[in-house]
Write an enzyme that holds these catalytic residues in place. Structure first.
Site, PDB file in Angstrom:
ATOM      1  N   GLY A 144       0.829  -1.205   0.000  1.00  0.00           N
ATOM      2  CA  GLY A 144       0.000   0.000   0.000  1.00  0.00           C
ATOM      3  C   GLY A 144       0.857   1.246   0.000  1.00  0.00           C
ATOM      4  O   GLY A 144       1.806   1.384  -0.770  1.00  0.00           O
ATOM      5  N   GLY A 145       0.529   2.165   0.920  1.00  0.00           N
ATOM      6  CA  GLY A 145       1.225   3.453   0.965  1.00  0.00           C
ATOM      7  C   GLY A 145       2.714   3.331   1.195  1.00  0.00           C
ATOM      8  O   GLY A 145       3.476   4.221   0.827  1.00  0.00           O
ATOM      9  N   GLY A 163      24.564   5.346 -33.040  1.00  0.00           N
ATOM     10  CA  GLY A 163      23.993   6.244 -32.034  1.00  0.00           C
ATOM     11  C   GLY A 163      24.489   5.888 -30.650  1.00  0.00           C
ATOM     12  O   GLY A 163      24.677   6.761 -29.791  1.00  0.00           O
ATOM     13  N   ALA A 164      24.713   4.611 -30.436  1.00  0.00           N
ATOM     14  CA  ALA A 164      25.152   4.178 -29.112  1.00  0.00           C
ATOM     15  C   ALA A 164      26.532   4.749 -28.778  1.00  0.00           C
ATOM     16  O   ALA A 164      26.832   5.048 -27.623  1.00  0.00           O
ATOM     17  CB  ALA A 164      25.172   2.659 -29.041  1.00  0.00           C
TER      18      ALA A 164
END
Ligand code: HXC
Length: 510
Positions: free
Chosen positions: A169-170, A404-405
């Site tokens: 949850g939170g 591009g790499a």
């Protein structure tokens, strides 16, 4: 006077018992330590000072006025790790499952505020069941206050989350906004909604471990940055990690004295690159041989293994390492590797940690799976992260730097400060075969002709010298001298000053 001292001791002892002996035993029987035991292991001996030991919740719904425990499910305070101040909160699962009430949240936010004001890191140890169900909206509001502080502290002080039990949850969203999340194998799990809700909504049968265990989050979702065997090992690794991190974004990296000489040469690096350009080798070997004492704290070791990121030191100063791993998918850049490295580069840049980039990359991974999955946007994250970074950036191309790499991997064109290449480097638009087949399409059906064309392309471009002729590579260096070159380079860049244009904030492609 004696009476009040005794009363204080009685109250303290009572608070230290948390949810009581039976629940502490239950915690131990699951292989977990209690909140206070964890803090003892995390902090330097006797350095922890607790705040708000006696805080209680103020809820009176569902008979809660009769169910109060001093501390209210979270232990907060500050101490030191190897002499440096660190703030900490640890959820106490023995008290109402470590669930978050309004008062519990106030304890957390007090510590968050102090950490930010005093510019020291904060570590959260999670082991909790989310919002205190009996408190309703007050608990939700409490989470909101915690989240807001996470965001304000982001990029100012390191924030580390350690998941040591349930985290639901939170409780998951505060860790998600911190810099790093670590988990304990087999005893911790993280999810927004648990197996029961999943079953109701999607009709999937899944265990807590399958839904959000350490294995899932370190290898599939990339939510967690690492996982360790048990509470003890995890906490000791957090102490090790903290030694790499600056206290805040202006403190500069810590210096840990080392006996490893900056001039140390490693001749074995001269034969690291195989003669066959398609044969892999282990980039981690290179990292371990170059950095101080082979000490490397890897981040996300089991996720996108084609990219290696983590912390090390050169001459005692922390550096962030980003490296392609030719052993996995030939070191190609895909969406996962790009996201992983981009986040790491940004962390380093926030906290003024110089970045060393080791490059052996054949390009971006082709295919519908990648394109449909947003490779353009994810690849752009890494490009963006390197390009906006103003910290010292040293790059070493060991073998392939294609397309591009090549540009993305901290090239000269995006403000690499020192760009070295080993003599084995091949810096080109693409591999020789692909290139020859495109430019000499007419010869493609004739094996002899195309082979000659491939050799022709290789001879011209499969080397570092074309890039070096242009000044895109500052120097072609001998592999065995890599450590010395990098140490010298980092010293030369120690006072680097570079500012990006003023902006409210940037707009990185998320
Ligand atoms: C109050 C809680 C609690 C909670 C656990 N407890 N979670 N009390 N609020 N959220 C209490 C239990 O009643 C129990 O009390 C003790 O903690 C231990 O819980 P167990 O269930 O016995 O432990 P275990 O079997 O180990 O299961 C742990 C658990 C489970 C998986 C965490 O307790 C659970 O599912 N809890 C609820 C999780 C949840 O749905 N939380 C709310 C999420 S909503 P006793 O007295 O028996 O020791 C949320 C929204 C926030 O968080 C959103 C913010 C943006």
């Amino acid at each position: 006077m004696k009476d009040v001292i005794e009363e204080l001791e009685r109250r303290r002892d009572n608070a230290r018992l948390g949810g009581g002996k039976a629940r502490i035993d239950a915690q131990h029987s699951k292989g977990k330590l209690t909140a206070r035991e964890r803090i003892e292991l995390l902090m330097d001996e006797n350095s922890f000072e607790e705040f708000d030991t006696f805080v209680e919740h103020r809820c009176s719904e569902f008979g809660m006025e009769k169910n109060k425990t001093p501390g209210d499910g979270v232990v907060t305070g500050w101490g030191t790790i190897n002499g440096r101040v660190v703030y900490v909160f640890a959820k106490d699962f023995t008290v109402l499952g470590g669930s978050l009430s309004e008062s519990h949240a106030r304890k957390m936010t007090k510590i968050q505020d102090m950490a930010l004001k005093n510019r020291a890191p904060i570590i959260g140890l999670f082991d909790a069941g989310g919002a205190r169900i009996q408190e309703g909206v007050d608990a939700l509001g409490g989470y909101g206050e915690v989240f807001q502080r996470n965001v304000l502290a982001s990029g100012v002080i390191p924030q580390i989350s350690v998941i040591m039990g349930p985290c639901a949850g939170g409780d998951v969203y505060s860790p998600a906004m911190t810099d790093f999340i670590f988990m304990v194998r087999d005893t911790s799990y993280m999810f927004v909604t648990g197996p029961d809700v999943v079953k109701t909504v999607t009709n999937e049968n899944v265990s807590a471990e399958e839904l959000g265990g350490a294995k899932v989050h370190t290898s599939k979702s990339s939510i967690a940055d690492g996982a360790y065997e048990n509470d003890l090992e995890t906490l000791l690794q957090m102490r090790r990690l903290m030694d790499f991190l600056p206290s805040n974004n202006k403190a500069g990296v810590p210096l840990l004295p080392t006996s490893d000489s900056p001039d140390r040469e490693d001749r074995s690096l001269d034969t690291l690159i195989p003669d066959n350009p398609n044969k892999p080798y282990d980039m981690k070997e290179m990292i371990l041989k170059v950095v101080d004492e082979g000490d490397f704290f890897e981040i996300q070791e089991n996720y996108a293994k084609n990219m290696i990121v983590g912390f090390a030191r050169m001459e005692g100063h922390t550096v962030g390492i980003v490296a392609n791993q030719p052993m996995v998918l030939a070191g190609v850049l895909d969406s996962d590797a790009s996201r992983k490295a981009a986040r790491f580069v940004r962390f380093c840049d926030c906290f003024e940690i110089p970045i060393l980039t080791f490059v052996d990359v054949p390009g971006f991974l082709p295919g519908t799976a990648q394109e449909y999955g947003g490779l353009i946007k994810h690849g752009a994250k890494l490009l963006y992260a390197f390009a906006e970074a103003t910290v010292p950036k040293i790059t070493v191309i060991t073998r392939k730097g294609y397309g591009g790499a090549y540009v993305v991997m901290s090239s000269k064109h995006i403000r690499g400060d020192i760009n070295y290449a080993w003599p084995t480097a091949e810096i080109a638009v693409m591999g020789a075969k692909g290139a020859a087949e495109i430019i000499h399409r007419a010869d493609a059906s004739d094996p002899e002709k195309i082979a000659a064309r491939i050799e022709e392309y290789k001879a011209r471009f499969a080397n570092p010298f074309v890039a070096a002729e242009r000044g895109y590579i500052d120097e072609v260096i001998l592999p065995h001298g890599t450590r010395r070159r990098i140490c010298r380079g980092l010293n030369m860049l120690r006072n680097k000053t570079l500012e990006n244009p003023w902006k409210k904030h940037d707009n990185i492609p998320l």
